[in-house]
Design an enzyme around this catalytic site. Structure first.
Site, mmCIF file in Angstrom:
data_model
loop_
_atom_site.group_PDB
_atom_site.id
_atom_site.type_symbol
_atom_site.label_atom_id
_atom_site.label_comp_id
_atom_site.label_asym_id
_atom_site.label_seq_id
_atom_site.Cartn_x
_atom_site.Cartn_y
_atom_site.Cartn_z
ATOM 1 N NE ARG A 25 -4.069 -2.203 2.407
ATOM 2 C CZ ARG A 25 -4.039 -3.709 1.958
ATOM 3 N NH1 ARG A 25 -2.947 -4.148 2.236
ATOM 4 N NH2 ARG A 25 -5.106 -4.199 1.995
ATOM 5 C CD GLN A 172 -5.753 -9.196 -1.931
ATOM 6 O OE1 GLN A 172 -5.995 -9.643 -2.979
ATOM 7 N NE2 GLN A 172 -4.755 -9.751 -1.238
ATOM 8 C CG ASP A 297 -3.181 -14.075 5.175
ATOM 9 O OD1 ASP A 297 -3.601 -14.858 4.288
ATOM 10 O OD2 ASP A 297 -2.793 -13.127 4.622
ATOM 11 C CE LYS A 324 -6.111 -15.904 1.537
ATOM 12 N NZ LYS A 324 -5.920 -14.627 1.387
ATOM 13 N NE ARG A 328 -2.378 -20.457 2.919
ATOM 14 C CZ ARG A 328 -2.254 -19.113 2.435
ATOM 15 N NH1 ARG A 328 -2.864 -18.168 3.245
ATOM 16 N NH2 ARG A 328 -1.317 -18.694 1.450
#
Length: 414
Positions: A25, A172, A297, A324, A328
């Site tokens: 970012r 996102q 995550d 992912k 995952r």
């Protein structure tokens, strides 16, 4: 690269690498500015290299300074379109791809993206549906995505107004639009058509925008107001330590290692700081349920903790984890099973039963978080652990194995 780890408790202090989420970012905000920004503490992971590479291709100048900082020469006040000239290689970074699609539309009018691994298979439909509605051509073929605003030279490829997309796929998409919308001539609103997940990641984006003098505000819990006609200002900033990576060292401590994690900001906007609370929730015996929609995550390190605790843990609202770097949910369950644990996956959940871990062979599936998860799990196993494809940690934590060894880890290259 395949590694074998001999079970051994770790001991020492560790500072996690800079936040990858924040570094993306800050880099983009600096590249959009009308001057020279200086960024400190940005780790050279493969994902950050991808964002650097793409921003350079779009015309930003990025220099490495002797002290490890970066000097970023921004694209200028406002956006002046340049003819398309580069294929933007995003590597395996979903953040790079999703953040830069709207930005590249403004900078070039037409842009093409490619990547490796599962990147171009990861969800992009919220953008596809939205941009086609806005008159932007969208074509994904032979692992190359091309978007074209269909405007002439010096005409912006996007118009101000209302941008509506689902908030339960990935934050996102919202971040990418938040970078672009302030540069349009008129005001815009960004609306989540479903309850918005991962709100903390949007707060990280808003912080990066604010560092560059760009303002946004919440109208309600699902609507962001973005004034148009703004310009990014140059700034100086330092990336925070990464709470996502800290999760693995929290897991090591949970498995009776003596690892002290330093350099973390308890007031950070990073949603994964919740690991400090979830650690204590899992430390209590009995069954537990953890909603990971806001911290996907963290699933791998949390799953390691769950695998050795007293009780059964169900991780819910986890469907996004299937898209992912690996599926995952599946690879986490498989890794635990390979090490003698018990776990069952469902469409959007993972259930982990506590008990002993014996060791075994784990296929990382080219997923950095699975490799690190297996390494931490090894500290609590009764037998050796072999990790296939251990080099994949380069994606987010390039010196993970060096740090692991420095804490006393017993690693052998096979």
């Amino acid at each position: 690269m395949d590694l074998q780890i001999i079970p051994k408790k770790l001991s020492g202090t560790v500072t996690p690498p800079p936040s990858k989420s924040q570094a993306h970012r800050l880099l983009i905000a600096a590249a959009l500015s009308g001057g020279v920004s200086v960024l400190h503490g940005l780790a050279e992971s493969q994902d950050i290299q991808a964002t650097r590479r793409c921003l350079s291709a779009l015309g930003a100048g990025i220099e490495d300074l002797p002290d490890g900082a970066l000097r970023v020469h921004g694209l200028g006040h406002g956006i002046v379109m340049a003819p398309p000239y580069a294929l933007l290689d995003c590597g395996e970074s979903g953040s790079t791809l999703r953040f830069l699609i709207p930005v590249a539309l403004l900078v070039q009018g037409e842009a093409s993206f490619t990547g490796r691994g599962r990147l171009m298979e990861r969800p992009l439909k919220p953008y596809e549906d939205l941009f086609r509605e806005k008159g932007v051509a969208w074509k994904l073929e032979d692992n190359v995505l091309t978007v074209n605003g269909g405007r002439g030279y010096d005409a912006l490829a996007l118009d101000s107004g209302a941008y509506r997309l689902p908030g339960n796929v990935s934050s996102q998409f919202f971040t990418g639009l938040l970078f672009a919308l302030p540069l349009l001539n008129g005001d815009s609103i960004l609306v989540s058509t479903t309850p918005l997940e991962s709100r903390d990641y949007l707060e990280m984006t808003r912080q990066a925008l604010a560092a560059a003098g760009v303002t946004t505000r919440w109208a309600d819990e699902n609507t962001l107001c973005v004034p148009g006609g703004q310009a990014y200002q140059p700034f100086t900033a330092t990336a925070e330590a990464d709470w996502s990576q800290a999760g693995f060292w929290y897991a090591a401590d949970f498995l009776d290692s003596q690892v002290e994690t330093r350099g973390l900001d308890p007031d950070s906007a990073q949603g994964d700081k919740v690991v400090s609370e979830l650690y204590w929730k899992l430390a209590r015996p009995g069954d537990a349920e953890i909603d990971v929609s806001g911290c996907p995550d963290l699933l791998p390190p949390l799953a390691v903790m769950a695998a050795v605790r007293s009780g059964t843990t169900c991780f819910t609202n986890a469907a996004r984890l299937r898209m992912k770097e690996s599926d995952r949910l599946s690879t986490t369950a498989a890794a635990l099973a390979a090490l003698g644990g018990r776990a069952e996956e469902g469409p959007d959940f993972l259930t982990v039963h506590g008990g002993p871990l014996t060791g075994g062979t784990v296929d990382s599936a080219n997923d950095h978080r699975i490799a690190m998860m297996a390494a931490i799990a090894a500290t609590g196993c009764t037998g050796p652990v072999t990790i296939r494809g251990a080099e994949c940690v380069q994606k987010s934590y390039p010196d993970f194995w060096e740090v692991y060894r420095s804490l006393g880890g017993d690693i052998h290259v096979l």
